[in-house]
Motif scaffolding. Structure first.
Motif, mmCIF file in Angstrom:
data_model
loop_
_atom_site.group_PDB
_atom_site.id
_atom_site.type_symbol
_atom_site.label_atom_id
_atom_site.label_comp_id
_atom_site.label_asym_id
_atom_site.label_seq_id
_atom_site.Cartn_x
_atom_site.Cartn_y
_atom_site.Cartn_z
ATOM 1 N N LEU A 299 0.725 -1.100 -0.014
ATOM 2 C CA LEU A 299 -0.290 0.328 -0.433
ATOM 3 C C LEU A 299 1.620 1.318 -0.218
ATOM 4 O O LEU A 299 2.139 1.531 0.772
ATOM 5 N N PRO A 300 0.422 2.094 -0.526
ATOM 6 C CA PRO A 300 0.831 3.584 -0.809
ATOM 7 C C PRO A 300 1.183 4.130 0.687
ATOM 8 O O PRO A 300 -0.046 4.594 0.957
ATOM 9 N N VAL A 301 2.408 4.391 0.965
ATOM 10 C CA VAL A 301 2.175 4.842 2.698
ATOM 11 C C VAL A 301 3.258 6.100 3.239
ATOM 12 O O VAL A 301 4.104 6.322 2.691
ATOM 13 N N GLN A 302 2.652 7.193 3.652
ATOM 14 C CA GLN A 302 3.487 8.606 3.937
ATOM 15 C C GLN A 302 3.032 8.778 4.902
ATOM 16 O O GLN A 302 1.444 8.448 5.603
ATOM 17 N N VAL A 303 4.030 8.727 6.245
ATOM 18 C CA VAL A 303 4.120 8.607 7.461
ATOM 19 C C VAL A 303 4.242 10.373 7.986
ATOM 20 O O VAL A 303 5.121 11.002 7.112
ATOM 21 N N ILE A 304 3.193 10.767 8.420
ATOM 22 C CA ILE A 304 2.651 12.140 9.005
ATOM 23 C C ILE A 304 3.212 11.792 10.592
ATOM 24 O O ILE A 304 2.291 11.045 11.354
ATOM 25 N N THR A 305 4.487 12.734 10.755
ATOM 26 C CA THR A 305 4.285 13.175 12.747
ATOM 27 C C THR A 305 3.220 13.952 13.110
ATOM 28 O O THR A 305 3.072 15.345 12.476
ATOM 29 N N THR A 306 2.780 13.545 14.615
ATOM 30 C CA THR A 306 1.093 14.613 13.966
ATOM 31 C C THR A 306 2.430 15.074 15.942
ATOM 32 O O THR A 306 3.011 15.095 16.280
ATOM 33 N N LYS A 307 1.783 16.989 16.191
ATOM 34 C CA LYS A 307 1.874 17.324 17.486
ATOM 35 C C LYS A 307 3.301 17.980 17.998
ATOM 36 O O LYS A 307 3.792 17.799 18.882
ATOM 37 N N ALA A 308 3.495 18.242 16.339
ATOM 38 C CA ALA A 308 5.387 18.692 16.432
ATOM 39 C C ALA A 308 5.509 20.427 16.966
ATOM 40 O O ALA A 308 5.936 20.243 17.627
ATOM 41 N N ASP A 309 4.287 20.860 17.417
ATOM 42 C CA ASP A 309 4.603 22.199 18.163
ATOM 43 C C ASP A 309 3.798 22.056 19.499
ATOM 44 O O ASP A 309 4.668 23.128 20.489
ATOM 45 N N LYS A 310 4.177 20.058 20.331
ATOM 46 C CA LYS A 310 4.249 20.625 21.152
ATOM 47 C C LYS A 310 5.241 20.037 22.088
ATOM 48 O O LYS A 310 5.853 19.632 23.264
#
Length: 189
Positions: free
Chosen positions: A129-140
């Motif tokens: 499956l085509p995957v794009q990893v995104i890390t969230t909550k970078a402002d924290k």
């Protein structure tokens, strides 16, 4: 599957642990604050939610597509039977949707990936499956901590030779344009 919306629009899917920020990211990305319902309680998204959007290219060019919000994997305040049922319909959706263009796997940058994050990433890759990893909550966390955590996450997921990871903050809009570019390129393929 008979309840999925009609149409041949491409689907950009968001998956991640409960409370990772999938709904917040969808709201930030679409610039529509109340599009996806947000809750501080993990496990609130219990169905596959489709949001039909229009992407603008040139003045005449418009592309209809769906952002798809999946229930979170991992911890949720619900019984084992519900979690098993969610797992079955999520797997069926991911493996059988003919319109799926990209799976965005969200991981909270503040913590090393949990076993369920690593297992999900391996499963997505193994099923091609085509995957794009995104890390969230970078402002924290601080910018220095973002770089350190990004390295830890890439290593844990074995992301050598794969597309880069997008660092995202729904609050500040960090990574929004980068993700929009990836989605645009994906929809044009």
């Amino acid at each position: 599957m008979d309840q999925y919306p009609a149409g041949d629009f491409g689907e950009i899917v968001f998956i991640g642990r409960s409370n990772v920020g999938k709904s917040s990211l969808i709201n930030s990305l679409s610039r529509h604050r109340g599009l996806a319902r947000i809750s501080g309680t993990p496990g609130k998204t219990q169905t596959i939610n489709f949001y039909q959007l229009t992407a603008r290219g040139t003045a005449e060019e418009r592309t209809e597509f769906f952002l798809v919000d999946l229930p979170g994997y991992g911890y949720a305040k619900t019984g084992q039977a519900n979690r098993r049922q969610w797992s079955r319909f999520i797997e069926e959706y991911l493996l059988k949707s003919p319109r799926l263009k990209l799976v965005c796997q969200l991981i909270d940058i503040r913590h090393p990936p949990m076993a369920s994050d690593v297992d999900m990433h391996k499963w997505l890759v193994a099923n091609q499956l085509p995957v794009q990893v995104i890390t969230t909550k970078a402002d924290k966390i601080s910018k220095m901590a973002v770089q350190k955590q990004a390295g830890i996450i890439k290593k844990a997921l074995g992301m050598t030779g794969q597309p880069s990871m997008i660092v995202y903050s729904s609050l500040k809009g960090t990574g929004r344009q980068e993700l929009l570019d990836v989605i645009g390129q994906t929809l044009l393929k």
